[in-house]
Design an enzyme around this catalytic site. Structure first.
Site, mmCIF file in Angstrom:
data_model
loop_
_atom_site.group_PDB
_atom_site.id
_atom_site.type_symbol
_atom_site.label_atom_id
_atom_site.label_comp_id
_atom_site.label_asym_id
_atom_site.label_seq_id
_atom_site.Cartn_x
_atom_site.Cartn_y
_atom_site.Cartn_z
ATOM 1 C CG ASN A 11 -16.299 1.268 -13.565
ATOM 2 O OD1 ASN A 11 -17.264 2.048 -13.661
ATOM 3 N ND2 ASN A 11 -15.435 1.081 -14.557
ATOM 4 C CE LYS A 13 -16.797 -1.711 -16.553
ATOM 5 N NZ LYS A 13 -16.199 -2.684 -17.476
ATOM 6 C CG HIS A 115 -12.408 1.861 -17.617
ATOM 7 N ND1 HIS A 115 -12.778 1.137 -18.723
ATOM 8 C CD2 HIS A 115 -12.556 1.034 -16.555
ATOM 9 C CE1 HIS A 115 -13.149 -0.077 -18.325
ATOM 10 N NE2 HIS A 115 -13.024 -0.170 -17.010
ATOM 11 C CD GLU A 117 -15.619 -0.570 -20.285
ATOM 12 O OE1 GLU A 117 -16.254 0.205 -19.545
ATOM 13 O OE2 GLU A 117 -15.506 -1.786 -20.058
ATOM 14 C CD GLU A 185 -10.226 -2.194 -14.935
ATOM 15 O OE1 GLU A 185 -10.993 -2.768 -14.154
ATOM 16 O OE2 GLU A 185 -10.584 -1.308 -15.713
ATOM 17 N N GLY A 191 -15.187 -7.909 -18.691
ATOM 18 C CA GLY A 191 -16.535 -8.302 -19.097
ATOM 19 C C GLY A 191 -16.581 -9.577 -19.914
ATOM 20 C CB SER A 231 -13.655 -11.502 -15.457
ATOM 21 O OG SER A 231 -14.118 -11.086 -16.737
ATOM 22 N N GLY A 253 -18.865 -5.893 -13.593
ATOM 23 C CA GLY A 253 -20.124 -6.634 -13.507
ATOM 24 C C GLY A 253 -20.508 -7.085 -12.106
HETATM 25 P P1 13P Z 1 -15.682 -6.608 -15.268
HETATM 26 O O1 13P Z 1 -15.475 -6.863 -13.801
HETATM 27 O O2 13P Z 1 -17.126 -6.567 -15.652
HETATM 28 O O3 13P Z 1 -14.850 -7.497 -16.121
HETATM 29 O O4 13P Z 1 -15.155 -5.108 -15.541
HETATM 30 C C1 13P Z 1 -13.913 -4.739 -15.087
HETATM 31 C C2 13P Z 1 -13.775 -3.275 -15.255
HETATM 32 O O5 13P Z 1 -13.677 -2.770 -16.358
HETATM 33 C C3 13P Z 1 -13.804 -2.442 -14.046
HETATM 34 O O6 13P Z 1 -13.407 -1.136 -14.317
#
Ligand code: 13P
Length: 269
Positions: A11, A13, A115, A117, A185, A191, A231, A253
């Site tokens: 992802n 983002k 998600h 977010e 998640e 993150g 992560s 990330g």
């Molecule tokens: P990270 O791998 O950056 O923690 O993000 C996870 C995520 O939100 C994937 O959708």
């Protein structure tokens, strides 16, 4: 994981303009061609049965602006492309939104919905997420439905109750193991560099699968993939993926670097 083929999904983002997005896509395409023993020439003839040559299913979800070009860059490899969100409707007066049909039209096979977010930044409820997941199915996409508790919910001992409620409230009617993937998640692990321990994650995944048994029956629930996200990196992926109910990863990330993302793909071997 005999009956469930792992899925590693990146992802991206809100990251990437043309130059870095395309070089990432081309780097991944090169890895996939090498792994599949394919000619490095993108235009070369591809044998039709190459799907199983990768150790798992591989998906990248770039920002909307790059989907079309990333899809072209990975064409001929087995890397699939997906959107990070979609609107519930097919078309209409929804300024700034993108429909699942539009994603399908430019080469997507998947769409991420719900998600954390989006739930936090755009106030998406379980009902909204469910409608989006159903839009994905309507368009012929696989819907990746995301769930996960906040740190406060975990501290209050509510993790499993919250996640079970999200799964049942967001699940697409008619969803099958072929058309729906669940992604767990934990919000506090996204993150932050903090990951749920393999045991903590496994416990929640098992609870999600139990919830799925109630929704779609034991046979289908046993075949549905449940990804872990938060992560994930090459150094912790193998251990997470060894858990019996962890069927892949949704990677933020670490999906922005070819070596890191491909390292996670290889951790499924
Ligand atoms: P990270 O791998 O950056 O923690 O993000 C996870 C995520 O939100 C994937 O959708």
């Amino acid at each position: 994981m005999e009956q469930r083929r792992a899925l590693i999904a990146g992802n991206w983002k809100m990251n990437g303009v043309s130059a870095d997005g395309l070089s990432l896509a081309e780097g991944l395409a090169a890895c996939a061609r090498r792994a599949s023993d394919l000619p490095s020439d993108a235009a070369a003839e591809i044998p039709p049965d190459i799907a199983m040559a990768l150790p798992c299913d591989v998906l990248v979800c770039p920002p909307f602006t790059l989907i079309d070009r990333v899809a072209k860059a990975v064409a001929g490899t087995r890397i699939a492309v997906g959107g990070q969100d979609c609107h519930a409707k097919v078309s209409g007066a929804h300024t700034g939104d993108i429909s699942a049909e539009m994603l399908k039209d430019i080469g997507c096979g998947y769409v991420i919905v719900g998600h954390s977010e989006r739930r936090a930044d755009h106030g998406e409820t379980d009902a909204v997420v469910k409608a989006k997941a159903e839009a994905g199915l309507r368009a012929g996409l696989v819907a990746i439905i995301c769930v996960g508790e906040t740190e406060a919910e975990r501290d209050a001992g509510q993790t499993e109750a919250v996640v079970a409620r999200q799964v049942s409230g967001s699940f697409a009617a008619g969803g099958t193991p072929e058309t729906v993937v669940i992604a767990y998640e934990p919000v506090w692990a996204i993150g932050t560099g903090r990951t749920a321990s393999p045991e903590e994650a496994q416990a929640v995944h098992a609870r999600i699968r139990a919830e799925l048994v109630g929704l779609i029956g034991a046979d289908a629930a046993g075949k549905m993939r449940i990804l872990y996200g938060g992560s994930v990196k090459p150094s912790n992926a193998a251990e997470l993926l060894r858990q019996p109910d962890i069927d892949g990863a949704l990677v933020g990330g670490a999906s922005l670097k070819v070596e890191d993302f491909w390292g996670i793909v290889r951790a499924t071997e």
